[in-house]
Design an enzyme around this catalytic site. Structure first.
Site, short mmCIF file in Angstrom:
data_model
loop_
_atom_site.label_atom_id
_atom_site.label_comp_id
_atom_site.label_asym_id
_atom_site.label_seq_id
_atom_site.Cartn_x
_atom_site.Cartn_y
_atom_site.Cartn_z
N TYR A 10 0.98 -1.27 0.01
CA TYR A 10 -0.10 0.02 0.25
C TYR A 10 0.94 1.36 0.17
CZ TYR A 10 -4.37 -2.50 1.00
OH TYR A 10 -5.45 -3.33 0.88
N THR A 82 5.21 -4.78 8.73
CA THR A 82 5.67 -4.96 10.45
C THR A 82 4.52 -5.64 10.97
OG1 THR A 82 5.42 -2.67 10.86
CG2 THR A 82 7.67 -3.40 10.60
N VAL A 151 0.41 8.63 5.15
CA VAL A 151 -0.81 9.00 4.09
C VAL A 151 -2.06 8.12 4.37
CG1 VAL A 151 0.70 9.59 1.95
CG2 VAL A 151 0.26 6.99 2.60
N LYS A 202 5.79 8.92 14.16
CA LYS A 202 5.06 7.93 13.42
C LYS A 202 3.83 7.16 14.28
CE LYS A 202 2.93 5.62 10.52
NZ LYS A 202 1.94 6.04 9.58
N ASN A 206 -0.62 8.11 15.31
CA ASN A 206 -1.63 6.85 15.37
C ASN A 206 -2.25 6.99 16.60
OD1 ASN A 206 -1.84 7.29 12.50
ND2 ASN A 206 -0.65 5.15 12.41
N ARG A 209 -4.70 9.61 17.70
CA ARG A 209 -6.25 9.40 17.23
C ARG A 209 -6.89 8.06 17.82
NH1 ARG A 209 -8.61 11.45 13.20
NH2 ARG A 209 -9.78 10.24 11.36
N ARG A 242 -11.19 24.86 22.34
CA ARG A 242 -10.06 23.65 22.25
C ARG A 242 -10.50 22.50 22.54
NH1 ARG A 242 -8.82 28.59 24.25
NH2 ARG A 242 -9.61 28.14 26.08
N GLY A 253 -10.42 -0.10 13.19
CA GLY A 253 -9.88 -1.11 12.32
C GLY A 253 -8.67 -0.48 11.41
N CYS A 256 -3.20 0.59 10.93
CA CYS A 256 -2.35 1.82 11.55
C CYS A 256 -2.77 1.82 13.03
CB CYS A 256 -2.50 2.85 10.89
SG CYS A 256 -2.31 2.35 8.88
N TYR A 310 -12.87 -1.67 6.94
CA TYR A 310 -12.65 -1.14 8.17
C TYR A 310 -12.67 0.43 8.42
CZ TYR A 310 -8.27 1.78 7.20
OH TYR A 310 -7.50 2.29 6.52
#
Ligand code: SAJ
Length: 420
Positions: A10, A82, A151, A202, A206, A209, A242, A253, A256, A310
């Site tokens: 991907y 990974t 991305v 990195k 994620n 989030r 804020r 799902g 990531c 997902y």
């Protein structure tokens, strides 16, 4: 400049294509022969808007080709998977194998970049020991950096070019060299740092989030218990300058958000929020099933599930919470199931026999319809017809996606995840 991209998934394939499109000679290596055969015919085996056309163009122009052996190159970019082990640690097997292969061909002046999402410390603890065996001086003879992809699936081509990029070098010279490489196509800002910081960035993007979604999911469950509508709470709280509460749902799902936070947890000596958030999000399909059990008194009731990928408008089912829900229903209950997804070919699933081609077929005789994924195509369904076909006119919207007033006018009972 010749670039070799190792791992044409991907991320690797679109990255190889962007270099090739900008005039670089690129070869791509993958262990999967099907990927290489397709590539050399100008074809792809993954879905990503705009990718197919670009692959055709750069393969026809002879700027990109697939190879079944890694050879000499000026730049090596490793973007292999990974995966996550059973014990929630990162499986670095493919990264190690790829680096071992590169180490046989890397020479003075070459550049090595790792793009695969990896636990903090990977460059120092895994990559450098392998590359050091070449006898080349790291940071002087060869230049090494970690540069993560950021991305969003579905917008890969655009975001590869436009997003800001991080480059974590083993020394400044390495970071600078790698910056020159990516400057070929990156229009966003390129920020330089050390490799361990870039690896952590990195994962933290994620994780940020994932933790925020866990907070929204906890809010949803609390509101259900207390007779409050979480969606209204979120809308009104987010009027605060804020505050930005995320969206609750049936779970998180993708390869990531559902995976990366564990790569921090495995390195932590202390800390709870990241692990607990992962667990809260992982448990959301259990919450959805609990709600279904409270609604459905008949143990052999028919459930129609709409949407299994997902997230909306894509075919990717990796770590999909709806697939987890389906597995639990099949393994632990006697409910009958019928499943529809306009993006997923049933032949790609292990539930081929319960997947149907139309929404009408899925809802026929159903005692409840579960909206699992908010695909745009589900917005304009013919609910009049669906009402006629269902045994019981009940919809469980796990995404707050459907027009409830309209549904209620048509006589549906609507259960909304997060509304008590
Ligand atoms: N989700 C919620 N509530 C929300 C937002 C998302 O439940 O408020 C769920 C989605 O339904 C989905 C999952 O989270 O199941 C993940 O979807 P996503 O759209 O948040 O992200 P991904 O996994 O498709 O892509 C993410 C992106 N990361 C960030 O936005 C920080 C992308 O930029 C990364 O490059 C990508 O992970 C990656 O490859 O790491």
């Amino acid at each position: 400049m010749k670039i070799t991209v190792i791992g044409l998934g991907y991320i690797g394939l679109p990255t190889a294509v962007m270099f090739a499109k900008n005039g670089v000679d690129v070869v791509g290596y993958d262990v999967n022969k099907k990927v290489l055969t397709a590539l050399n015919q100008g074809e792809i085996i993954i879905e990503e808007p705009g990718l197919k056309e670009l692959v055709k163009e750069v393969v026809n122009n002879k700027k990109l080709r697939g190879v079944n052996e890694i050879g000499e190159s000026d730049v090596f970019i490793v973007s292999v998977p990974t995966p996550i082990n059973e014990d929630k640690t990162a499986n670095m097997k493919y990264v190690k194998q790829a680096t071992e292969s590169v180490s046989k061909h890397i020479k003075k002046g070459d550049i090595f970049v790792l793009e695969s999402t990896s636990p903090p410390g990977t460059i120092e603890e895994i990559i450098l020991p392998i590359l050091s065996k070449t006898g080349l001086n790291i940071g002087e003879d060869i230049f090494v950096a970690y540069s993560p992809e950021r991305v969003l699936p579905g917008r890969v081509i655009q975001e590869l070019v436009e997003n800001d990029r991080l480059i974590g070098g083993v020394n400044e010279k390495s970071a600078q060299k790698v910056k020159e490489v990516y400057s070929v196509f990156v229009k966003g800002n390129i920020y330089l740092t050390d490799s361990k910081t870039a690896e952590m960035c990195k994962l933290m993007e994620n994780t940020y989030r994932d933790v925020n979604i866990a907070l929204a999911n906890e809010l949803a469950i609390t509101c259900e218990e207390m007779g409050i509508n979480a969606w209204e709470v979120i809308e009104l709280s987010n009027k605060h300058p804020r505050v930005n509460i995320h969206q609750p749902g049936p779970g998180v799902g993708g390869h990531c958000l559902a995976v990366d936070p564990w790569f921090i947890v495995e390195k932590q000596k202390e800390g709870e929020i990241i692990r607990m958030s992962r667990e809260i999000n992982d448990d959301m399909p259990i919450h959805v099933l609990k709600t279904l059990k409270n609604i459905l008194k008949n143990k052999k009731a028919k459930i129609a599930i709409l949407g299994i990928s997902y997230k909306p408008n894509i075919d990717d089912m990796r770590e999909s919470p709806i697939i987890k829900l389906i597995d639990m229903i099949l393994e632990k209950t006697n409910y009958r199931l019928s499943i529809h997804d306009p993006y997923v070919s049933k032949f790609n699933t292990k539930i081929e026999d319960i997947m149907v081609d139309s929404v009408e077929e899925a809802v026929e005789g159903a005692d409840i319809m579960v909206l699992g994924v908010n695909h745009d195509k589900y917005r304009d369904l013919d609910f009049d017809k669906i009402a006629d076909l269902m045994n019981v006119k009940h919809i469980y919207d796990t995404r707050n996606f459907l027009d409830q007033q309209m549904l209620e006018k048509l006589g549906f009972e609507v259960t909304l995840l997060g509304r008590g």
